[in-house]
Design an enzyme around this catalytic site. Structure first.
Site, PDB file in Angstrom:
ATOM      1  N   HIS A   7       0.827  -1.214   0.000  1.00 54.14           N
ATOM      2  CA  HIS A   7       0.000   0.000   0.000  1.00 54.14           C
ATOM      3  C   HIS A   7       0.848   1.245   0.000  1.00 54.14           C
ATOM      4  O   HIS A   7       2.058   1.215   0.226  1.00 54.14           O
ATOM      5  CB  HIS A   7      -0.987   0.017   1.184  1.00 54.14           C
ATOM      6  N   GLU A  43      -8.568   4.928   9.588  1.00 53.00           N
ATOM      7  CA  GLU A  43      -8.057   4.721   8.244  1.00 53.00           C
ATOM      8  C   GLU A  43      -9.078   4.028   7.353  1.00 53.00           C
ATOM      9  O   GLU A  43      -9.998   3.346   7.829  1.00 53.00           O
ATOM     10  CB  GLU A  43      -6.788   3.869   8.291  1.00 53.00           C
ATOM     11  N   HIS A  84       3.880   7.254   3.920  1.00 50.73           N
ATOM     12  CA  HIS A  84       4.791   6.110   3.877  1.00 50.73           C
ATOM     13  C   HIS A  84       4.425   5.202   2.712  1.00 50.73           C
ATOM     14  O   HIS A  84       3.356   5.323   2.121  1.00 50.73           O
ATOM     15  CB  HIS A  84       4.762   5.324   5.203  1.00 50.73           C
TER      16      HIS A  84
END
Lengths: 146, 146
Positions: A7, A43, A84
């Protein structure tokens, strides 16, 4: 062995608004949502494609739920954007140890709980040419199906 | 329709050193290198995995070759890190037009030359929650095999 881009983690200020943008603009759908108290985020995972190691690649949208979370501090400094990147592996324990042995700082002593019952760790961005890098082992299919 | 994470574009100061890091640390291999004069970069594509739309996902490492390139300016401001993300589509022309019609600024009037004879365009990061976003249509297999 790292076998996929698992991801891309994107920090946002308003999870619903950002999910709405990705859905309206690109047609991506929410695959999973959760709150990770340890990471201090809520999230949404948007599944983009399957991968040839039997996994999948996601966009992970992250909104901090408290001011002292790492993502909240990052957002205050950088604004919204890519926080990230994450590579998938069948063996986050072995791979993180092997990478630690190469002199890269691994941020956790042991992998911790990640999205969708995965196990994750992070590598220090200063050791990775500026990229906060996560390693993730997905939950076993039998666990996902529970 | 956007059907895969095509690549993550990472800006670096020294392409060889960064390729060496990704190779030594993760075992990723260079799949392709080229110089893109128009973008003002030289780059290495590291193939990470195949995708279920028949394509692949890459890490794209980018080093500026001139000070006035967008990547050079970005590096001067931000330091090394994730510069952009790219979604793969079979129809970059149609998708970029559809996205433009939704009010997102598309940076090129027509798609331009990208890595490995792909055709690419970019979406304005301020319209995409801080993420510089590329759309890419890979070259046809028959062209790749030339």
């Amino acid at each position: 062995m790292l076998t996929r881009i698992d991801h891309i983690g994107i920090a946002c200020k308003d999870l619903e608004a950002t999910v709405d943008f990705y859905s309206r603009t690109y047609g991506f759908q929410v695959f999973h949502t959760e709150v990770n108290q340890e990471q201090g985020v809520r999230e949404a995972m948007l599944r983009i494609n399957g991968t040839d190691d039997g996994g999948a690649s996601y966009i992970q949208l992250l909104e901090p739920i408290r001011e002292d979370s790492a993502v909240a501090k990052w957002l205050a400094k950088n604004g919204e954007g890519v926080h990230h990147i994450a590579f998938g592996t069948a063996d986050v324990d072995g791979d993180s140890e092997a990478i630690r042995d190469k002199g890269v700082r691994v941020l956790y002593d042991e992998p911790r709980h990640g999205s969708m019952d995965s196990r994750i760790t992070f590598l220090h961005p200063k050791d990775c040419h500026g990229v906060l890098t996560e390693l993730v082992t997905a939950a076993a299919p039998s666990e996902e199906a529970r």
